[in-house]
Design an enzyme around this catalytic site. Structure first.
Site, short mmCIF file in Angstrom:
data_model
loop_
_atom_site.label_atom_id
_atom_site.label_comp_id
_atom_site.label_asym_id
_atom_site.label_seq_id
_atom_site.Cartn_x
_atom_site.Cartn_y
_atom_site.Cartn_z
N CYS A 241 0.12 98.08 -127.16
CA CYS A 241 -1.24 97.62 -127.49
C CYS A 241 -1.76 98.22 -128.79
CB CYS A 241 -2.21 97.92 -126.36
SG CYS A 241 -1.92 96.94 -124.89
N TYR A 285 -5.85 97.91 -128.88
CA TYR A 285 -6.23 96.50 -128.99
C TYR A 285 -7.02 96.22 -130.26
CZ TYR A 285 -4.78 94.79 -124.34
OH TYR A 285 -4.06 94.39 -123.24
N TRP A 303 -10.02 99.24 -125.98
CA TRP A 303 -9.15 99.23 -124.80
C TRP A 303 -8.67 100.64 -124.46
CZ3 TRP A 303 -3.92 100.43 -124.06
CH2 TRP A 303 -3.38 100.04 -122.82
N TYR A 503 0.65 86.07 -121.52
CA TYR A 503 0.16 87.38 -121.91
C TYR A 503 1.31 88.27 -122.39
CZ TYR A 503 -2.81 91.59 -121.44
OH TYR A 503 -3.54 92.73 -121.65
N HIS A 589 0.01 90.70 -128.90
CA HIS A 589 -1.20 90.17 -128.26
C HIS A 589 -1.80 89.00 -129.05
CE1 HIS A 589 -0.74 94.09 -126.36
NE2 HIS A 589 -1.47 93.63 -125.36
#
Length: 648
Positions: A241, A285, A303, A503, A589
């Site tokens: 992430c 993120y 995040w 995802y 992402h």
């Protein structure tokens, strides 16, 4: 053992609706080698306690080893599952491998290859449906390097009820690439075209909080067809992430994530990871963007590393230091997400632009300009038409010369909210001015968690996603990609992928003008882990009769390192109708802030020799590594040549 059984059940539950386990009644199996008592027939007996094992006594049979299943009839095969031995030993687990199909046991077609992870979990390899009678699994390495032997408890074949040959006019999906990790992030390496992949501190799951200082990585090498695994610990950075940008030297610059303050840099020339200074603000993120001066800007990321006030900061490429930008507040780009700040500052759609500026096109409906020099500045750029907040949507700069950005899909909230099929073209000019927004024809499918890639000809391929974004779910997965044509402002569908890409999925343009689409999941024993990818060959690589089109060849380039505003001379083997530069890219992402396309027009032509000028503004032609493509009158692209554009 209970967790293992749960994993096996979940793996079977993850099969697509078109994939069913084929009854094995009457089938036969042969192998190049077996140890008496561990015959090949054991892989079809339904008993997870019995195994096929290659000969180890009185002597070891050498690798590679192949096992071939005769299904006695033509079946519409679209996958294979391999269950390693389930006792206390890992000996014989298959590592590097390939899966081939045949209708006559003479002519074979490779449908999958790659490397399996070294554990006891069920390995599922889905691939494009192909009619066949015979299935051959060849083990090229033992996963742990423990010896020349191979073993298997069970092998099942997946199949579809019907088969329709895919039309090359809608592109072709190639063999499945199996990875020893579930990759949630990827980047194409300059020059070599290898693909760097990574997951988290474990191959199949993420930590969901403070990191462990470890990242599972892999590299796919298209030239050799091999996949190698590597565990990174020296930077003490769990890179799940993160924000990702390719710097001016083509290095992969990874920030934050599970180890939220960290910065790690991958140098593909040296094949090394090095630690860089920590950011001033811990983040996960967030998005980042390479700037016209070679620095890197980042913003957002609640995040991980605490929530809120994730204002902008910038990494200086000369001093290798981070500095806060008090004039770059995150507040103007927040969405109105139902989960609050934890989600509302995630995954910004950022574009480095002229004079050290950054354009933020989304996912908030409000667009903004940021200035990443001095102490920073922010200015509104207007609304994205009537588009709502579009979290987990995409934004793609398909024509940087004219400031053209396509935005597609996304949902008002991060999850549990219907996505849209909306598409807009945003046009930007001088920094600080209001952007122009035009709605264009919507996609055929609503999408969130999808990915988009600009092709050499300026069209944009949109892959994967789901109609109602839900993390770690394939419900409502969209298997049919779409192609946006800027000339008509419309979308058309292409042939479907074999695997849901939702995802944690990703897609990237490769130097040979194909697109790699992979990943999804990274949730432990869940049913949506997809440790694989497929490569899509767009229709421009085929003739009308389905044969492969002859491609122009770039024979020589006068300079592979150029400054903005300068020219280079390029020689080809045939007449070229158009040219483009596409920047090497990274993605996680659904965020890819590196890719952009610069169309080029020759200033002079002498036979098959062309003089091309790089745009004069380094905000248009960002510093870093680019792929130069030549296209003939039929739109067929060459394999690219790597060009480095230097910092102005």
């Amino acid at each position: 053992m209970r967790r293992l059984l749960t994993t096996i059940v979940a793996a079977y539950a993850s099969l697509a609706a078109t994939q069913t386990i084929t009854p094995r009644t009457g089938w036969t199996v042969t192998a190049d080698s077996f140890q008496p008592g561990n015959e090949a027939r054991n892989v079809l007996d339904g008993n997870t306690g019995s195994i096929w094992h290659t000969q180890y006594s009185p002597t070891n049979a050498a690798l590679p080893h192949a096992i071939t299943i005769d299904m006695k009839n033509i079946i519409n095969v679209n996958g294979l599952t391999y269950l390693p031995r389930q006792d206390a030993s890992l000996n014989g687990n298959i590592g590097q491998h390939k899966i081939e199909l045949s209708s006559d046991s003479s002519t074979w077609t490779t449908l999958a290859f790659g490397t399996y992870y070294d554990d006891r979990s069920l390995k599922t390899t889905p691939f494009t449906t192909t009619p066949a009678r015979y299935v051959r699994l060849t083990a090229q390495t033992e996963a742990g390097g423990r010896g020349p032997w191979i073993s298997a408890a069970e092998i099942n074949i997946l199949s579809a009820a019907t088969y329709t040959a895919p039309a090359t006019s809608k592109g072709v999906w190639g063999a499945t690439l199996d990875f020893p990790i579930v990759p949630a992030a990827a980047a194409v390496l300059q020059g070599s075209g290898k693909v760097l992949l990574w997951s988290s501190y474990r191959a199949y799951e993420f930590g969901g909080g403070s990191g462990s200082g470890t990242t599972e990585t892999a590299i796919y090498d298209p030239a050799t067809g091999t996949v190698s695994r590597r565990v990174i610990t020296n930077t003490q950075h769990d890179m799940f992430c993160p924000g990702i940008s390719l710097d001016a030297g083509g290095r992969i610059f990874v920030t934050g994530g599970n180890d939220a303050p960290k910065t790690s840099v991958y140098d593909s020339n040296a094949n090394t990871w090095i630690a860089a200074p920590n950011m001033k603000i811990a983040r996960g993120y967030q998005s980042s963007a390479t700037l016209s001066n070679g620095n890197i800007f980042t913003i957002g990321g609640s995040w991980s590393g605490g929530r809120g006030n994730k204002n902008g900061e910038v990494w200086n490429a000369v001093t290798n230091t981070w500095s806060l930008l008090p004039g770059c507040p995150v507040a103007p780009m927040l969405t109105a997400d139902a989960q609050g700040i934890f989600r509302s500052d995630n995954h910004g759609w950022l574009f480095g632009w002229k004079s050290g500026s950054v354009f933020q096109a989304g996912p908030s409906k409000a667009m903004n300009w940021y200035t990443a020099t001095g102490t920073g500045a922010q200015k509104p750029a207007g609304l994205r038409g009537n588009d709502p907040d579009s979290m987990n949507g995409n934004a793609i700069m398909y024509d940087a010369v004219n400031g053209k950005i396509l935005t597609v899909g996304g949902a008002p909230n991060y999850q549990d909210n219907d996505a849209t099929g909306n598409a807009h073209v945003v046009t930007i000019g001088s920094p600080g001015t209001t952007a122009s927004v035009a709605a264009v024809g919507s996609m055929a499918n609503r999408r969130g968690f999808h990915n988009s890639v600009v092709l050499p000809d300026g069209k944009v391929l949109v892959t994967g996603g789901e109609v109602r974004p839900v993390p770690f779910s394939d419900a409502g997965a969209v298997l049919t990609p779409e192609l946006f044509n800027p000339a008509t402002s419309s979308f058309s569908t292409v042939n479907s992928e074999a695997v849901p890409r939702t995802y944690h999925s990703w897609s990237l343009l490769l130097p040979d003008a194909t697109v790699i689409s992979g990943g999804g999941g990274l949730c432990g024993s869940c049913s949506t882990n997809h440790p694989n990818a497929q490569i899509f060959s767009p229709a421009y690589l085929f003739n009308a009769d389905g044969s492969k089109a002859a491609r122009p060849v770039i024979d020589s380039v006068s300079a592979t390192s150029v400054a903005v505003g300068t020219t280079m001379t390029v020689t080809t083997n045939s007449v070229v109708a158009s040219w483009s530069l596409v920047r090497y890219a990274s993605v996680t992402h659904s965020v890819n802030t590196d890719q952009r396309r610069v169309p080029l027009r020759p200033e002079a032509t002498n036979g098959n020799t062309y003089t091309l000028r790089i745009p004069s503004d380094s905000g248009v032609a960002l510093p870093g590594s680019w792929m130069l493509y030549a296209m003939n009158a039929q739109g067929v692209p060459s394999i690219s040549k790597t060009i480095t554009i230097r910092v102005s």
